[in-house]
Design an enzyme around this catalytic site. Structure first.
Site, mmCIF file in Angstrom:
data_model
loop_
_atom_site.group_PDB
_atom_site.id
_atom_site.type_symbol
_atom_site.label_atom_id
_atom_site.label_comp_id
_atom_site.label_asym_id
_atom_site.label_seq_id
_atom_site.Cartn_x
_atom_site.Cartn_y
_atom_site.Cartn_z
ATOM 1 N N GLU A 22 84.139 -47.146 -13.012
ATOM 2 C CA GLU A 22 85.208 -46.325 -12.433
ATOM 3 C C GLU A 22 84.765 -44.879 -12.597
ATOM 4 O OE1 GLU A 22 87.827 -47.449 -10.857
ATOM 5 O OE2 GLU A 22 87.670 -49.565 -11.359
ATOM 6 N N CYS A 74 90.539 -37.784 -12.191
ATOM 7 C CA CYS A 74 89.454 -38.288 -11.328
ATOM 8 C C CYS A 74 89.851 -38.277 -9.850
ATOM 9 C CB CYS A 74 89.049 -39.682 -11.755
ATOM 10 S SG CYS A 74 90.424 -40.838 -11.767
#
Ligand code: NAD
Length: 458
Positions: free
Chosen positions: A210, A246
């Site tokens: 991720e 993110c």
């Protein structure tokens, strides 16, 4: 530091005992985790505030609530996810039944970053426990206070032969990666992601990565009221964790006809947020200096203030000199928001592909479906949100994950269960049904093969 070899041997033995295979055991584990989190709620908030300067409201919603919701989801659905499922027969397998056995991987390693230090450690942990694995959790060394409270919560809720934390810096990760796990779940930067994948390849360990990336925000020409609403939602997304997210809106590409309007509306909308917080604390000196250097790479339309002592920067709207600036090459990960413009929609595709071809998220603000479809169909990205930011990760029915440089593999909700389980196929025949046509002499069976061939070639 813990003796890793000893710890993994304990986890191996525990996993082999088969205890984690029962749903009742997994359920009890999730409940223990929830109780331990609830007991230490205030300490978690304090630790996150010390590490990142996040207030109580933000810490609860973005770090704690989201984990509790995932636990609640698994307590409701986990039992049915873990059941063996019968599948339909096919023409070629007419004489056998097929079953899918969701099976845990075994020993899993979860590594998390500093920006949502609690959420990004515990959220995948919930999925891994619910799927019946043993877990070693390695939180970031940058957010030390949060890592310590995570360790306390885990130690209270679990025996280390089931779930354990390993704290420490790069050396700790290096040591962990020298051992064989059955699945690695990594959240962090593209740079470290590549290191993890390379090390995992030595033992052929499957990895979920991720990672991050520059998530673009496209703004179409709309009436002023909608531009104002769009900017409110964009600033909210950027404001969360001071832009250190993110999926934070990284940069804007707006219709050229909005060039004069956007700075004025931005100044109006940001007042609401600046009343809450004007300067955003940056996690450390390295990131603070990096972000300050961006302020010199363009024409500041709003903000641009910084304070060396508290390592804080104000929310800044900036027109970059050009897209060759570092500002437009690296993931910003802070309260700086560059803005570019497009004349024709084709330019958007070219710009995004030049800046970062595979961002983690894509944001499009438009009232025209034809425009939105053009953007979502012609770009590559992990997930998209239309007329909003961040919201796509709040729905556990939507898979979350990146593509290319922003990662591989997905999780959240049922996807987390699939991520931490192997879907083992078992085919079962009885001693009565058996299709004689599959046995020799083959020459005499060709008529049947020709019928099948015709059937499947149509
Ligand atoms: P990072 O890659 O520096 O660190 C992540 C983890 O790897 C930490 O536990 C760290 O201790 C460990 N690590 C660091 N260097 C290592 C090395 N050389 N070898 C082995 N392990 C090492 O990431 P970060 O700075 O903590 O977090 C920021 C990055 O994470 C950003 O790029 C952001 O986009 C990304 N991120 C992605 C998601 C997502 O869900 N996709 C969520 C949050 C953050």
């Amino acid at each position: 530091m813990k003796n890793i070899e000893e710890l993994l041997s304990k986890q191996n033995n525990f996993y082999k005992s088969g205890k984690t295979k029962s749903w009742e055991f997994r359920k009890k584990s999730l409940i223990k985790l929830r109780e331990s989190i609830k007991k230490h709620r205030d300490e978690i908030i304090l630790a996150i505030d010390k590490d990142l300067g996040k207030g109580e409201f933000e810490a609860i919603i973005t770090e704690i609530l989201i984990v509790l919701e995932e636990i609640k989801f698994f307590l409701k659905k986990g039992k049915s996810f873990s059941k063996i499922k019968k599948v339909k027969k096919t023409l070629l397998s007419i004489d056998a039944n097929g079953y899918i056995h969701p099976t845990p991987y075994g020993l899993t390693l979860i590594m998390s970053p500093w920006n949502y230090p609690f959420n990004l450690s515990l959220f995948p942990l919930v999925g891994s426990i619910a799927s019946g694995n043993c877990v070693v959790l390695k939180p970031s060394s940058i957010t030390e206070n949060t890592s310590l409270i995570i360790q306390k919560i885990i130690e209270e809720a679990f025996d280390e032969s089931h779930v354990a934390t390993v704290l420490g810096t790069r050396e700790a990760t290096d040591e962990l990666l020298s051992y064989k796990f059955d699945k690695i779940f990594f959240t962090g930067s593209e740079y470290v992601g590549k290191i993890i994948l390379e090390k995992a390849s030595k033992t052929l360990t499957p990895c979920v990565l991720e990672l991050g990336g520059k998530s673009p925000v496209i703004i179409d020409n709309m009436k002023e009221e909608y531009i104002e609403k769009s900017l409110k939602r964009i600033i909210w997304g950027k404001f969360l964790n001071s832009g250190q997210t993110c999926i934070s809106p990284d940069y804007i590409i707006a219709d050229i006809s909005l060039k004069d309007k956007i700075p004025t509306i931005f100044k109006k909308v940001i007042k609401l947020f600046e009343e809450e917080k004007k300067l955003h604390k940056i996690v450390n000196k390295k990131h603070y200096d990096r972000l300050c250097s961006y302020l010199k790479q363009g024409n500041i339309l709003h903000g641009g203030e910084y304070d060396n002592e508290s390592m804080s920067i104000s929310m800044t709207l900036i027109e970059p000199k050009n897209i060759e600036q570092i500002l437009m090459k690296e993931e910003i990960f802070g309260p700086v928001l560059p803005i570019l413009y497009f004349n024709k929609k084709e330019e958007i595709i070219e710009l995004v592909n030049n800046i970062c071809k595979t961002p983690l998220s894509l944001y499009v603000f438009s009232t025209r479906n034809i425009f939105t479809s053009y953007i979502t169909e012609n770009l590559e990205y992990g997930g998209a949100c239309i007329n909003g930011t961040i919201t796509h990760i709040l729905n556990h029915n939507l898979a979350f994950g990146g593509v290319g440089s922003s990662g591989m593999g997905t999780y959240h909700g049922h996807e987390s269960f699939k991520c931490f389980s192997r879907m083992v196929s078992i085919c079962k025949k009885d001693f009565i049904k058996d299709i004689p046509l599959k046995y020799p002499p083959y020459k005499k069976r060709m008529w049947a093969m020709n019928i099948l061939y015709k059937h499947f070639s149509k």
